[in-house]
Design a protein around this motif. Structure first.
Motif, short mmCIF file in Angstrom:
data_model
loop_
_atom_site.label_atom_id
_atom_site.label_comp_id
_atom_site.label_asym_id
_atom_site.label_seq_id
_atom_site.Cartn_x
_atom_site.Cartn_y
_atom_site.Cartn_z
N LYS A 1 0.82 -1.21 0.00
CA LYS A 1 0.00 0.00 0.00
C LYS A 1 0.86 1.26 0.00
O LYS A 1 1.89 1.33 0.66
N VAL A 2 0.38 2.26 -0.75
CA VAL A 2 1.12 3.51 -0.90
C VAL A 2 0.18 4.69 -0.71
O VAL A 2 -1.04 4.54 -0.66
N LYS A 3 0.78 5.88 -0.60
CA LYS A 3 0.00 7.11 -0.53
C LYS A 3 0.78 8.23 -1.22
O LYS A 3 2.00 8.12 -1.41
N GLN A 4 0.08 9.29 -1.58
CA GLN A 4 0.71 10.42 -2.26
C GLN A 4 0.91 11.57 -1.28
O GLN A 4 0.03 11.87 -0.47
N LEU A 5 2.07 12.22 -1.37
CA LEU A 5 2.34 13.36 -0.50
C LEU A 5 1.65 14.62 -1.03
O LEU A 5 1.16 14.66 -2.16
N THR B 1 5.06 12.97 -5.15
CA THR B 1 5.79 11.89 -4.48
C THR B 1 4.86 10.83 -3.92
O THR B 1 3.93 11.13 -3.17
N ILE B 2 5.14 9.57 -4.30
CA ILE B 2 4.40 8.42 -3.78
C ILE B 2 5.29 7.72 -2.76
O ILE B 2 6.46 7.42 -3.05
N VAL B 3 4.74 7.44 -1.56
CA VAL B 3 5.52 6.79 -0.50
C VAL B 3 4.78 5.56 0.01
O VAL B 3 3.58 5.40 -0.18
N THR B 4 5.53 4.68 0.66
CA THR B 4 4.91 3.50 1.26
C THR B 4 4.09 3.93 2.48
O THR B 4 4.45 4.84 3.22
N GLN B 5 2.98 3.25 2.69
CA GLN B 5 2.12 3.60 3.83
C GLN B 5 2.78 3.28 5.16
O GLN B 5 2.56 3.97 6.15
N ASP B 6 3.61 2.24 5.19
CA ASP B 6 4.21 1.84 6.46
C ASP B 6 5.59 2.45 6.69
O ASP B 6 6.24 2.17 7.70
#
Length: 272
Positions: A210-214, A219-224
């Protein structure tokens, strides 16, 4: 619609891809503790223009930079910053160029200083998965065969395979058909045909997929918050088989890495 390329067009695309390859090789000598990704971005823009090419990302979809530099938990699309790289970081450097009217687009994940063993393993497996996927890119196979191969290889090591971002066809546009997910089912999706050119790019997380966008909108980062690794090659189907157009050889030469993994996917020896 898949846009088939002639052998002559594929050779022009090889030139575009090699501009990126040489740029990444140049950057490999500059990526070290204390360097900022904004500095790398400037180096890359100047170098690409010196090769007679145009930065492929700059201005595309309003992208403000030549490079996308994704550090540690950033998966992809990281915008360059003035934050210095530090010991133990990793950074995916994604770069594009336009030459002869065609795009080149590929990426490499670099280690800075003393990187944790578990992160080194993630880098190794992600890089290996790229070639596992490339092996499936041949006439008669389907998109799902590539995605399944990458997913199966990485998940067997306990890693998360990003779903929201995928590889893609490549040509006179940066993004063409077909989309190339890093997950899938064998025998599903569009069938591969002679003359296709695609970018295969595993984006593999050390933890959850799972990922999210800043808030920067890029920028896409890992959720954890665990690290993510990204490698990318441009590949054509020539005489029914995968032919790698890009190369990591310039990076490996700069870093002193010996690796012949690409050779089995190249009809003619690469001359540096």
């Amino acid at each position: 619609m898949i846009i088939v390329k002639t052998k002559e067009e594929i050779e022009l695309m090889r030139q575009s891809a090699l501009v990126v390859s040489k740029t990444l090789g140049m950057l490999a000598k500059e990526i070290k503790v204390g360097v900022t990704t904004n500095q790398l971005d400037k180096f890359a823009e100047d170098f690409i223009r010196e090769q007679g090419a145009i930065p492929g990302f700059l201005g595309l979809y309003d992208c403000p930079s030549t490079l996308l530099c994704s550090v540690n938990e950033a998966v992809v699309h990281g915008l360059p910053t003035d934050i210095p790289l530090k010991d133990g970081d990793i950074v995916s450097v994604d770069c594009g160029s336009i030459m002869n009217g065609f795009y080149g687009d590929h990426a490499y994940t670099f280690e800075i200083g003393d990187v944790a063993p578990e992160t080194k393993k993630l880098i190794q497996i992600t890089k290996e998965s790229l070639y596992v996927g490339i092996r499936e890119l041949k006439v008669g196979n389907r998109v799902g065969d590539v995605g399944y191969a990458i997913q199966n290889y990485c998940e067997a090591h306990g890693y998360g395979v990003v779903r929201e971002l995928v590889g893609h066809g490549l040509g006179r546009k940066m993004h063409e058909d077909p989309e190339m997910p890093n997950y899938g089912r064998r025998g599903r999706g569009k069938k591969f045909i002679e003359g296709m050119v695609v970018a295969i790019e595993p984006m593999i997380n050390g933890g959850t997929h799972k990922v999210k966008q800043l808030k920067d909108g890029w920028t896409i980062v890992t959720q954890d918050g665990k690290p993510s690794v990204h490698f990318e090659h441009d590949i054509a189907i020539v005489d029914g088989k995968p032919e790698i157009l890009s190369t990591f050889a310039y990076v490996h030469e700069a870093l002193g890495i010996v690796d012949d993994e690409e050779n089995k996917f190249r009809q003619n020896a690469l001359v540096l």
